[in-house]
Design a protein around this motif. Sequence first.
Motif, PDB file in Angstrom:
ATOM      1  N   ASP A 156       0.867  -1.539  -0.088  1.00 40.93           N
ATOM      2  CA  ASP A 156       0.227   0.190  -0.367  1.00 40.93           C
ATOM      3  C   ASP A 156       1.094   1.599   0.127  1.00 40.93           C
ATOM      4  N   TYR A 157       1.754   0.978   0.447  1.00 36.05           N
ATOM      5  CA  TYR A 157       2.635   2.001   0.829  1.00 36.05           C
ATOM      6  C   TYR A 157       3.775   2.334  -0.626  1.00 36.05           C
ATOM      7  N   LEU A 158       3.623   1.436  -1.371  1.00 33.59           N
ATOM      8  CA  LEU A 158       4.528   1.661  -2.375  1.00 33.59           C
ATOM      9  C   LEU A 158       3.366   2.052  -3.566  1.00 33.59           C
ATOM     10  N   LEU A 159       2.096   2.180  -3.561  1.00 37.18           N
ATOM     11  CA  LEU A 159       1.088   2.394  -4.189  1.00 37.18           C
ATOM     12  C   LEU A 159       0.959   3.674  -3.945  1.00 37.18           C
ATOM     13  N   TYR A 160       1.770   3.799  -2.768  1.00 31.37           N
ATOM     14  CA  TYR A 160       0.808   5.697  -2.883  1.00 31.37           C
ATOM     15  C   TYR A 160       2.106   6.559  -3.220  1.00 31.37           C
ATOM     16  N   ALA A 161       3.587   5.775  -3.414  1.00 35.89           N
ATOM     17  CA  ALA A 161       4.921   6.228  -4.095  1.00 35.89           C
ATOM     18  C   ALA A 161       4.820   6.240  -5.101  1.00 35.89           C
ATOM     19  N   LEU A 162       4.003   5.255  -6.134  1.00 41.63           N
ATOM     20  CA  LEU A 162       3.832   5.318  -6.916  1.00 41.63           C
ATOM     21  C   LEU A 162       2.464   7.076  -7.439  1.00 41.63           C
ATOM     22  N   ILE A 163       1.874   6.891  -6.632  1.00 42.95           N
ATOM     23  CA  ILE A 163       1.193   8.440  -6.518  1.00 42.95           C
ATOM     24  C   ILE A 163       1.948   9.447  -6.934  1.00 42.95           C
ATOM     25  N   ASP A 164       2.378   9.264  -6.011  1.00 42.40           N
ATOM     26  CA  ASP A 164       3.151  10.900  -5.061  1.00 42.40           C
ATOM     27  C   ASP A 164       4.440  11.379  -6.610  1.00 42.40           C
ATOM     28  N   SER A 165       4.438  10.239  -7.108  1.00 43.59           N
ATOM     29  CA  SER A 165       6.065  10.724  -7.725  1.00 43.59           C
ATOM     30  C   SER A 165       5.157  11.494  -9.453  1.00 43.59           C
TER      31      SER A 165
ATOM     32  N   ARG B 223     -11.464   8.406  -2.466  1.00 42.36           N
ATOM     33  CA  ARG B 223     -12.348   7.606  -2.209  1.00 42.36           C
ATOM     34  C   ARG B 223     -11.221   6.014  -0.979  1.00 42.36           C
ATOM     35  N   VAL B 224      -9.911   6.358  -1.867  1.00 43.15           N
ATOM     36  CA  VAL B 224      -8.590   5.626  -0.526  1.00 43.15           C
ATOM     37  C   VAL B 224      -8.705   6.486   0.703  1.00 43.15           C
ATOM     38  N   ASP B 225      -8.807   8.038   0.953  1.00 42.39           N
ATOM     39  CA  ASP B 225      -8.537   8.023   2.494  1.00 42.39           C
ATOM     40  C   ASP B 225      -9.843   7.625   3.132  1.00 42.39           C
ATOM     41  N   LYS B 226     -11.703   7.322   2.162  1.00 44.54           N
ATOM     42  CA  LYS B 226     -12.607   6.839   2.813  1.00 44.54           C
ATOM     43  C   LYS B 226     -12.340   5.275   2.571  1.00 44.54           C
ATOM     44  N   SER B 227     -11.802   4.895   2.333  1.00 40.95           N
ATOM     45  CA  SER B 227     -11.743   3.001   1.985  1.00 40.95           C
ATOM     46  C   SER B 227     -11.370   2.306   3.359  1.00 40.95           C
ATOM     47  N   GLU B 228     -12.551   1.564   3.120  1.00 48.36           N
ATOM     48  CA  GLU B 228     -11.807   0.139   4.259  1.00 48.36           C
ATOM     49  C   GLU B 228     -12.096  -0.976   3.448  1.00 48.36           C
TER      50      GLU B 228
ATOM     51  N   GLY C 242      -3.416  11.480   2.606  1.00 52.95           N
ATOM     52  CA  GLY C 242      -3.862  13.087   2.201  1.00 52.95           C
ATOM     53  C   GLY C 242      -2.886  13.635   2.011  1.00 52.95           C
ATOM     54  N   ASP C 243      -1.799  13.147   2.421  1.00 47.80           N
ATOM     55  CA  ASP C 243      -0.741  14.667   2.305  1.00 47.80           C
ATOM     56  C   ASP C 243       0.051  14.619   0.487  1.00 47.80           C
ATOM     57  N   VAL C 244      -1.168  13.484  -0.534  1.00 46.44           N
ATOM     58  CA  VAL C 244      -0.697  13.568  -1.709  1.00 46.44           C
ATOM     59  C   VAL C 244      -2.101  14.442  -2.476  1.00 46.44           C
ATOM     60  N   TYR C 245      -3.238  13.966  -1.041  1.00 46.88           N
ATOM     61  CA  TYR C 245      -4.372  15.004  -1.244  1.00 46.88           C
ATOM     62  C   TYR C 245      -4.429  16.489  -1.479  1.00 46.88           C
ATOM     63  N   ASP C 246      -3.209  17.300  -0.328  1.00 42.94           N
ATOM     64  CA  ASP C 246      -2.786  18.369  -0.553  1.00 42.94           C
ATOM     65  C   ASP C 246      -2.106  18.826  -1.267  1.00 42.94           C
ATOM     66  N   HIS C 247      -0.861  17.887  -2.236  1.00 43.93           N
ATOM     67  CA  HIS C 247      -0.158  18.314  -2.918  1.00 43.93           C
ATOM     68  C   HIS C 247      -1.384  18.265  -4.214  1.00 43.93           C
TER      69      HIS C 247
END
Length: 359
Positions: free
Chosen positions: A174-183, A242-247, A260-265
């Motif tokens: 999940d962190y790898l997914l975040y890192a890809l989106i953040d890039s 939707r990711v932030d609200k995902s269960e 959440g940090d990506v959302y701010d960006h």
Amino acid sequence: MARRKSKKRTQNYKKQVGQVPGALVYTGKKETQKLFIETFDYNIDSIIEKELVNIEEAFKFKSSNTVTWINLNGLNHIDEIEKLGQHYDLHPLVLEDIVNTGQRPKIDEFEDYIFIVLKMMYYDESETIVSEQVSLILGENYVLSLQEAEGDVFDALRERIRQSKGRIRGLGPDYLLYALIDSIVDHYYAIIETMGNKIEDLEDNLFEGLTKEEITSDIQELKREVLKIRRAIFPLREIINRVDKSESKLIDNKTLHYFGDVYDHIIQVSDTIDIYREMIWGLMDMYMTTISNRMNEVMKVLTIISTIFIPLTFIAGIYGMNFQNIPELDYKYGYHIVWLVMIVIFIAMMYYFKRKKWL
């Protein structure tokens, strides 16, 4: 001309009406792209980086106890993507969205995986925006990324994985997914920075009156770039929200803070794009005003010249009349006096125009 443009816009939509849902039809333009598959299989202690010969080699990573990133370039290889989808139990509509390069950014949640479509953008050497669709699939212990062609924005992330920099190797997929989106989002910053420089250069040229014939095409090109970025970044708000609200069990609560940090960006980039959009419209208005002012200057000069020559033409017209009895015609210095009168009128009118600041 307009008919050719319309044809060019619609030729990417190759799916025919009535086609079976889930049918794989590649809609991109890079139909001769070679298949390239790379994997990063790692944990906190070790890493295996490998280029795969065929898609079957990626099947073994599904049940591994390490984190695996499988990156596939070449969406034109429909058969290989179908094999990958069958092994990882991907829905046929997901596979259809992967090869449809005109797909709007979106997120779909399934029981065993999360599917996300993004637009990856960057400037090439000629400062032309390259836009490419990237599909990301988050599974229990893997992340699949599928791109249309080689060349992406993940080189810094690859280096972090190789060198075990930061927390990437110690956290899950999940962190790898975040890192890809953040890039991907980080490179939007580079795009808007370059776009901001272009807008400032155009503004300076317009203020200094250094207009050129190509400036309208430059402004139109900036408008197209802004709209392209806006179409890519605007749906990302919904995706990250939707990711932030995902269960989903696939995303740890600790990782949600990073999303959440990506959302701010994304909000910051989106606001900047809206500002640039207004500035570009202002550039067009400024250009039209500059052209109008320049036309007014030309008309003013022509009007002044016409006004100066009106009395001179009047005098010349009188002395050019073919009357037999014109007393001044027999005067010895009449010709010189007429010239003197015209010169004095010219100088007097120029002086008057300058005092009125018409010149």
